[in-house]
Enzyme design. Structure first.
Site, short mmCIF file in Angstrom:
data_model
loop_
_atom_site.label_atom_id
_atom_site.label_comp_id
_atom_site.label_asym_id
_atom_site.label_seq_id
_atom_site.Cartn_x
_atom_site.Cartn_y
_atom_site.Cartn_z
N PRO A 84 0.85 -1.19 0.00
CA PRO A 84 0.00 0.00 0.00
C PRO A 84 0.88 1.23 0.00
O PRO A 84 1.77 1.36 0.85
CB PRO A 84 -0.79 -0.13 1.31
N GLN A 147 -6.58 -0.93 2.29
CA GLN A 147 -5.97 -0.57 3.58
C GLN A 147 -6.54 0.73 4.15
O GLN A 147 -6.72 1.71 3.42
CB GLN A 147 -4.45 -0.41 3.46
N CYS A 176 2.69 3.38 9.60
CA CYS A 176 3.10 4.71 9.12
C CYS A 176 3.86 5.47 10.20
O CYS A 176 3.36 5.67 11.31
CB CYS A 176 1.88 5.51 8.70
N ALA A 300 7.70 -1.93 -1.87
CA ALA A 300 7.13 -0.60 -2.08
C ALA A 300 8.04 0.18 -3.01
O ALA A 300 7.87 0.17 -4.22
CB ALA A 300 6.95 0.11 -0.74
#
Length: 482
Positions: A84, A147, A176, A300
């Site tokens: 994500p 997400q 995060c 990512a």
């Protein structure tokens, strides 16, 4: 007062809503007939019919699979996973990624607080737009996990219920590390609130028709990381994605992900585990799975710079022939044009910021040389931005074909053009090919320098020893380009 006179406008509207749930169409005879029945009898009929429908709906609903049953039967046992990524793992990018080997994709992180209100039409259209029947469609956007970040179980549940029919699972962002997550009180800044995290996960586990999963960061000690993972599993998480970095590892301090923590988590829990961190080359996927034992590897930033990261090397048109590269590294201008074709083909709008961000990353190896194209790319505005992006990518392709022809005149393979970055010991490919981006160290690493003479092994060991900032773009963790 008669029964009919007591039937107010508010009651009529409520009954119309209940009729619509059982009548086959708006002008059904049922609609006109029901209003002629006395109110008390009408209420009993409604209750009876709704009770029958509830039983039928519950009994007809497929059993929600969990853990490895879900992983194998619904997701198809994915090993290659696109992370994500805020403003970057949008629909167009997911379609491109699947063409090059991705077996499971996540949406960008969605803020449940902003998504949950019924009036949040604009944000919902921006974050996960199902109105065009493309996002989450079985044709080209599955398997898919949506997400959310959240700190309120009710808001999270409302948001998740709105998307559960368009995805295979709902993931909770617990990783995060950015300041916006600190201010919003979500992501990795919930790591010390285990009771709240348990309720977030368990609320979805108990109330959704699809499984809930979680992506999280590690603690300094392996023991606490393992205990944390077990708590997430006990709350109902059916897949755990372990990003092997601390909350403080971000930006210039990103450093390496710790695969030892990921391995310990995998050995401690009974649900599938995905690893996130230190994946720059195709070979790193296999290496990560061997060292950690995980069920899948998520990328990512590495995948953003080379969307073909998960594809094996090919000798097809445009592909370099190399004994050093086991993965695909297509010409980046071709990938940029392919991505733009996808954007143009979709009815679902793609944010201009996402398109521009992808182009800066994909073509980064050459943009530092072709400064006029870089400037043109940055200046593009207005209603025809995609067509203007296409023109820049076409010009880049022509220049890269020129450079390729010139450089390959005296060479038989691409291997002779691959160099080693001295501070990290990692391979640098010719500037016309897609490749990972890594931030060189401020001062040389002795071990990396020592290994620089052994290019074939660098992608494994160099990654482990060089302080790279790969995977910094995982959901909510990105610093935007260029």
């Amino acid at each position: 007062m008669s029964d009919h006179k007591s039937f107010g406008a508010e009651d009529g509207a409520a009954d119309d809503l209940r009729i619509s749930s059982i009548a086959p169409c708006a002008d059904s005879p049922i609609s006109s007939f029901v209003h002629l029945i006395p109110r008390a009898l009408r209420e009993r009929i409604f209750q009876k019919v709704e009770a029958i429908m509830t039983v039928q709906t519950t009994s007809d609903r497929p059993r929600k699979l969990a853990g490895y049953d879900f992983y194998h039967q619904i997701l198809g046992s994915p090993k290659l996973i696109v992370a994500p990524m805020v403003d970057q793992s949008e629909l167009a990018w997911r379609i491109l990624s699947r063409r090059y080997g991705a077996q499971l994709c996540y949406t960008p992180m969605i803020n449940a607080k902003m998504f949950s209100p019924p009036s949040a039409h604009a944000y919902r259209a921006q974050a996960f737009n199902t109105s065009f029947l493309e996002e989450g469609s079985s044709i080209h956007d599955r398997p898919l996990i949506v997400q959310f970040c959240a700190n309120d179980p009710a808001q999270l549940l409302t948001s998740a219920l709105a998307v559960q029919d368009h995805c295979d699972a709902v993931d909770i962002n617990l990783g995060c590390p950015q300041d916006i997550a600190r201010k919003g009180h979500y992501g990795s800044f919930l790591m010390d609130e285990w009771e709240l995290i348990y309720r977030l996960i368990n609320t979805l586990h108990e109330n959704l028709a699809v499984p809930v999963t979680a992506k999280f960061r590690i603690f300094p000690s392996v023991e606490k990381t393992v205990a944390y993972a077990k708590m997430l599993e006990s709350a109902g998480a059916q897949i755990l994605t372990c990003h092997g970095r601390l909350r403080t590892q971000r930006g210039q301090n990103t450093g390496l992900a710790d695969w030892a923590h990921i391995k310990a988590v995998k050995e401690a829990v009974g649900v599938p585990v995905f690893a996130n961190g230190n994946v720059l080359f195709y070979e790193d996927v296999e290496k990560c799975m061997e060292e950690t034992g995980v069920d899948g590897v998520m990328s990512a930033e590495g995948q953003l710079y080379n969307p073909a990261l998960f594809a094996p090397a090919s000798c097809g048109e445009g592909e370099p022939s190399s004994s050093m590269l086991r993965g695909a590294h297509p010409p980046h201008a071709d990938l940029a044009l392919e991505y733009l074709d996808i954007v143009k083909s979709l009815r679902t709008p793609t944010a201009t910021s996402a398109v521009k961000g992808h182009l800066f990353k994909i073509m980064r190896p050459a943009l530092s040389r072709e400064t006029d194209l870089r400037e043109r790319l940055g200046r593009i505005r207005g209603p025809n931005v995609v067509e203007e992006y296409v023109e820049v990518a076409k010009e880049m392709k022509e220049r890269m074909q020129r450079d390729t022809a010139e450089a390959m005149k005296g060479w038989t393979t691409i291997d002779d053009l691959i160099t080693i970055e001295p501070t990290t010991g990692l391979r640098v490919l010719p500037h016309w090919l897609s490749q990972p981006y890594f931030r060189p160290l401020k001062s040389p690493t002795t071990e990396a320098l020592k290994r620089a003479s052994s290019p074939i092994e660098i992608s494994y060991e160099g990654v482990k020893r060089a302080k790279l900032s790969e995977e910094g773009f995982a959901a909510g963790e990105m610093d935007l380009p260029p």
